[in-house]
Design an enzyme around this catalytic site. Structure first.
Site, mmCIF file in Angstrom:
data_model
loop_
_atom_site.group_PDB
_atom_site.id
_atom_site.type_symbol
_atom_site.label_atom_id
_atom_site.label_comp_id
_atom_site.label_asym_id
_atom_site.label_seq_id
_atom_site.Cartn_x
_atom_site.Cartn_y
_atom_site.Cartn_z
ATOM 1 N N ARG A 105 2.515 1.152 9.271
ATOM 2 C CA ARG A 105 3.247 1.311 7.552
ATOM 3 C C ARG A 105 2.809 1.971 6.730
ATOM 4 O O ARG A 105 2.439 2.540 6.352
ATOM 5 C CB ARG A 105 4.458 -0.048 6.826
ATOM 6 C CG ARG A 105 2.339 -0.183 6.349
ATOM 7 C CD ARG A 105 2.423 -1.591 5.305
ATOM 8 N NE ARG A 105 1.316 -1.982 4.539
ATOM 9 C CZ ARG A 105 1.316 -2.380 3.398
ATOM 10 N NH1 ARG A 105 2.102 -3.306 2.789
ATOM 11 N NH2 ARG A 105 0.351 -2.806 2.853
ATOM 12 N N THR A 109 4.549 5.364 0.969
ATOM 13 C CA THR A 109 5.914 4.891 1.184
ATOM 14 C C THR A 109 6.592 3.398 1.382
ATOM 15 O O THR A 109 7.071 2.813 1.069
ATOM 16 C CB THR A 109 6.792 5.283 1.842
ATOM 17 O OG1 THR A 109 6.976 5.472 2.622
ATOM 18 C CG2 THR A 109 7.017 7.020 1.488
ATOM 19 N N ASP A 201 -6.983 -5.561 4.784
ATOM 20 C CA ASP A 201 -6.543 -4.985 5.704
ATOM 21 C C ASP A 201 -6.931 -5.221 7.218
ATOM 22 O O ASP A 201 -7.823 -5.185 7.874
ATOM 23 C CB ASP A 201 -6.544 -3.731 5.422
ATOM 24 C CG ASP A 201 -5.699 -2.214 7.213
ATOM 25 O OD1 ASP A 201 -5.596 -2.554 8.499
ATOM 26 O OD2 ASP A 201 -5.158 -2.059 6.672
ATOM 27 N N ASP A 204 -7.346 -3.245 10.085
ATOM 28 C CA ASP A 204 -9.088 -3.131 10.162
ATOM 29 C C ASP A 204 -10.034 -3.802 10.284
ATOM 30 O O ASP A 204 -11.703 -3.969 11.161
ATOM 31 C CB ASP A 204 -8.900 -1.968 8.821
ATOM 32 C CG ASP A 204 -8.861 -0.870 8.529
ATOM 33 O OD1 ASP A 204 -8.305 -0.417 9.273
ATOM 34 O OD2 ASP A 204 -9.082 -0.513 7.561
HETATM 35 C C1 PRP Z 1 -0.018 -4.263 9.097
HETATM 36 C C2 PRP Z 1 0.439 -5.550 9.690
HETATM 37 C C3 PRP Z 1 1.940 -4.947 10.298
HETATM 38 C C4 PRP Z 1 2.426 -4.687 8.129
HETATM 39 C C5 PRP Z 1 2.469 -5.854 7.247
HETATM 40 O O1 PRP Z 1 -0.287 -3.604 9.984
HETATM 41 O O2 PRP Z 1 -0.382 -5.877 11.073
HETATM 42 O O3 PRP Z 1 2.209 -4.574 10.532
HETATM 43 O O4 PRP Z 1 0.808 -4.032 7.698
HETATM 44 O O5 PRP Z 1 3.101 -4.791 6.244
HETATM 45 P P1 PRP Z 1 4.527 -4.864 5.691
HETATM 46 O O6 PRP Z 1 5.153 -6.199 6.088
HETATM 47 O O7 PRP Z 1 4.233 -4.274 4.538
HETATM 48 O O8 PRP Z 1 5.568 -3.732 6.889
HETATM 49 P P2 PRP Z 1 -0.513 -1.883 10.086
HETATM 50 O O9 PRP Z 1 0.486 -1.013 8.724
HETATM 51 O O10 PRP Z 1 -1.795 -1.381 8.700
HETATM 52 O O11 PRP Z 1 -0.981 -0.670 11.208
HETATM 53 P P3 PRP Z 1 -1.595 -1.377 11.778
HETATM 54 O O12 PRP Z 1 -1.712 -2.894 12.509
HETATM 55 O O13 PRP Z 1 -2.287 0.122 12.576
HETATM 56 O O14 PRP Z 1 -2.942 -1.505 11.128
HETATM 57 N N1 URA Z 2 -1.346 -5.465 5.648
HETATM 58 C C1 URA Z 2 -2.142 -6.022 6.011
HETATM 59 O O1 URA Z 2 -3.236 -5.665 7.091
HETATM 60 N N2 URA Z 2 -3.088 -6.196 4.794
HETATM 61 C C2 URA Z 2 -2.205 -6.477 4.075
HETATM 62 O O2 URA Z 2 -2.722 -7.331 3.114
HETATM 63 C C3 URA Z 2 -0.613 -6.019 3.970
HETATM 64 C C4 URA Z 2 -0.114 -5.599 4.674
#
Ligand code: PRP
Ligand code: URA
Length: 209
Positions: A105, A109, A201, A204
């Site tokens: 995401r 935005t 996160d 991370d």
């Molecule tokens: C995180 C998580 C989901 C998303 C959820 O991914 O693993 O995929 O956020 O958020 P949303 O419901 O608001 O879309 P992230 O975008 O941090 O990517 P990553 O897994 O590559 O760290």
């Molecule tokens: N993605 C994450 O990894 N953590 C949150 O709390 C929301 C979105």
């Protein structure tokens, strides 16, 4: 508030591990281990009503009719964080195929950005488990479900660790029939779209980035 089509797995072992994992003192090795263990435990509930059929076998003593799953299984982690649950699910369902959907995401935005897609060619004929530890705004999950529907998937479940009410609403506004399995429905999102109390996160913490 009760939600329809949302199943919270409130088993005490799952909840104990979830609490350990949320704790900010859990390092990435601990976090990863706990996440995979919870994913394995969740499989038991997520697959509870999957169809099975008779299978004849010979035990060392005689023939008997046992059972086997009727449909093949595809596991689809949403990259990156979904990978943190894959091994745990595969430990329970070792015959599953694996598809991958890359979605992140946008930090400003909060809109989902799709960047990778590789799915088994016969995914439409299989039971699909879409996995991602976090359902926050629901944007990534909804986008991933749309991709799977376009690929012809008829039967899928969304398996996450922590869901926000906002994410459940968004996912079900777009895809009301998709059952969400989670270990917790948390209180709310903060102004940056993070789940409260949440776990931070997920990507991370899994990967140490
Ligand atoms: C995180 C998580 C989901 C998303 C959820 O991914 O693993 O995929 O956020 O958020 P949303 O419901 O608001 O879309 P992230 O975008 O941090 O990517 P990553 O897994 O590559 O760290
Ligand atoms: N993605 C994450 O990894 N953590 C949150 O709390 C929301 C979105």
């Amino acid at each position: 508030m009760p939600y329809s089509n949302v199943i919270v797995i409130d088993h005490p072992v799952v909840q104990t591990k979830l609490t350990e994992l949320r704790d900010k003192s859990a390092d990435h090795r601990t976090f990863r281990t706990l996440l995979n263990q919870i994913a394995s435990l969740m499989v038991y509930e997520v697959t509870r009503d999957w169809p099975s059929e008779p299978r004849m076998i010979d035990t060392p003593l005689e023939k008997m009719e046992g059972r086997k799953l009727s449909r093949r299984v595809t596991l689809v982690p949403i990259l990156r964080a979904g990978l943190g649950m894959s091994d745990g699910v595969l430990r329970m369902l070792p015959d599953a195929r694996l598809g991958h959907l890359g979605v992140y995401r946008d930090e400003k935005t909060l809109e989902p950005v799709s960047y990778y897609q590789k799915l088994p060619p016969d995914i439409a004929q299989t039971e699909v488990l879409l996995i991602d530890p976090m359902l926050a705004t629901g944007g990534s999950g909804s986008a991933a479900v749309s991709v799977l529907k376009k690929a012809g998937v008829k039967s899928m479940r969304f398996v996450c660790l922590v869901a926000a009410p906002e994410g459940i609403k968004t996912l079900h506004d777009h895809h009301p029939e998709v059952v969400i399995y989670c270990a917790s429905i948390d209180r709310q999102l903060n102004e940056k779209g993070y789940i409260l109390p949440g776990l931070g996160d997920a990507g991370d913490r899994i990967f140490g980035t």
